[in-house]
Design a protein around this motif. Structure first.
Motif, PDB file in Angstrom:
ATOM      1  N   UNK A 157       0.676  -1.184   0.081  1.00 37.21           N
ATOM      2  CA  UNK A 157       0.129  -0.014   0.167  1.00 37.21           C
ATOM      3  C   UNK A 157       0.832   1.274   0.023  1.00 37.21           C
ATOM      4  N   UNK A 185       1.165   4.018  -2.828  1.00 32.61           N
ATOM      5  CA  UNK A 185       1.220   5.434  -2.863  1.00 32.61           C
ATOM      6  C   UNK A 185       2.238   6.158  -3.098  1.00 32.61           C
ATOM      7  N   UNK A 203       2.458   6.765  -6.838  1.00 37.00           N
ATOM      8  CA  UNK A 203       1.644   7.850  -7.192  1.00 37.00           C
ATOM      9  C   UNK A 203       2.248   9.331  -7.528  1.00 37.00           C
ATOM     10  N   UNK A 247       0.949   6.587 -12.525  1.00 38.04           N
ATOM     11  CA  UNK A 247       0.430   6.982 -11.193  1.00 38.04           C
ATOM     12  C   UNK A 247      -1.015   6.296 -10.947  1.00 38.04           C
ATOM     13  N   UNK A 248      -1.821   6.122 -12.279  1.00 34.84           N
ATOM     14  CA  UNK A 248      -2.954   5.509 -11.760  1.00 34.84           C
ATOM     15  C   UNK A 248      -3.139   4.110 -11.606  1.00 34.84           C
ATOM     16  N   UNK A 266      -1.856   3.510  -8.140  1.00 33.94           N
ATOM     17  CA  UNK A 266      -2.924   4.011  -7.034  1.00 33.94           C
ATOM     18  C   UNK A 266      -3.902   2.634  -7.112  1.00 33.94           C
ATOM     19  N   UNK A 322      -4.801   0.549  -3.598  1.00 32.37           N
ATOM     20  CA  UNK A 322      -6.021   0.353  -3.262  1.00 32.37           C
ATOM     21  C   UNK A 322      -6.243  -1.204  -2.732  1.00 32.37           C
ATOM     22  N   UNK A 347     -11.199   3.748 -10.453  1.00 32.08           N
ATOM     23  CA  UNK A 347      -9.661   3.971 -11.340  1.00 32.08           C
ATOM     24  C   UNK A 347     -10.052   3.820 -12.974  1.00 32.08           C
TER      25      UNK A 347
END
Lengths: 173, 107
Positions: free
Chosen positions: A19, A23, A26, A35-36, A39, A43, A71
């Motif tokens: 996690x 992060x 990102x 970045x997406x 992410x 998640x 997303x």
């Protein structure tokens, strides 16, 4: 039993690392698509932490709503906007220094607060056997005690749908 | 070392700090929006951790927090839809997603 607990602790560290690294990915990647995807990794790690906390329904919803729907929406908008031509812009060093400073101050403060928080050192107790599952209990609460908020959230979703249509409509002139 | 409530709260706070730093550092409005989502999810993690560690008198987890979380996720989904629509409208008007270029209200 002992071995199972060690395994659970190990899984906590693995998914926390996933996690946090997601992060960090990102904010350090210059390409918004990367970045997406970072992410999404963050998640999924977060959903695993929810499931470790015996919140199965919330974990599944986290994957379906955040990892899936939200997303996909982000990636779709990035795709619409032809962004790779803009990624060569360099960071402003003042903003980078300010962001790192604020983040570090926040973490230091967090460590201080958690060090003084005596209730935080409790370990996870087993849930009792023979009670209803979390899905059943949440469903029961939502359709009895929280029935009115559920209706209000439905209206909110309707309003946001109308709002999105109004916002994204081209002006007719 | 056994996992305690503080471990989960620390991960949650760390995620929030990363999201906060990202909002300040990045200039692309879409990435800023992603960092906002990250901060929201970090708050969700501490909510679930408190619900699991603060047991009710019957020894079960406090499911009121998880119902609350369900509402938070619903509102967040609505927020993402509206926010991205605003970003698309902004991009159509300005042809940029760089927040330093969007300064109509400055001065």
């Amino acid at each position: 039993m002992e071995q199972a607990e060690v395994m659970l602790d190990l899984l906590f560290y693995i998914f926390s690392a996933l996690t946090v690294i997601g992060a960090l990915g990102v904010i350090v990647n210059k390409n918004p698509v990367t970045s997406a995807f970072c992410l999404i990794a963050a998640f999924i790690g977060l959903a695993a932490l929810f499931i470790q906390l015996d919140a199965y329904l919330v974990g599944i919803i986290q994957i379906l709503v955040y990892g899936g729907a939200v997303m996909v929406l982000f990636l779709f908008i990035i795709m619409l906007m032809d962004l790779p031509s803009e990624e060569r812009r360099k960071f402003g060093w003042g903003a980078v220094a300010g962001g790192i400073l604020v983040g570090c101050v926040f973490v230091v403060q967090l460590v201080r607060v958690l060090g003084d928080y005596s209730a935080g050192s409790r370990v996870m107790q087993d849930l009792p056997d023979g009670v209803a599952s979390d899905v059943e209990q949440i469903g029961k609460l939502m359709f009895t005690q929280y029935y009115f908020p559920v209706q209000v959230v439905g209206v909110l979703l309707l309003i946001s749908t109308i709002g999105v249509i109004v916002l994204s409509k081209r002006e007719l002139d | 070392m056994e996992v305690t409530l503080n471990h989960f709260l620390f991960v949650s706070g760390l995620l929030f700090a990363i999201g906060l730093a990202g909002v300040l550092v990045r200039r692309n409005v879409i990435v800023i929006f992603m960092c906002l989502e990250l901060m929201l999810s970090a708050a969700n993690l501490s909510l679930v951790a408190f619900s699991r560690f603060n047991l009710t008198p019957s020894g079960d987890a406090d499911y009121n927090a998880q119902v609350f979380l369900f509402f938070i996720i619903t509102v967040a989904a609505a927020e993402v839809a509206v926010g991205l629509a605003i970003i698309v409208a902004l991009y159509r008007a300005k042809q940029t997603t760089d927040v330093t270029q969007i300064n109509t209200m400055k001065n």
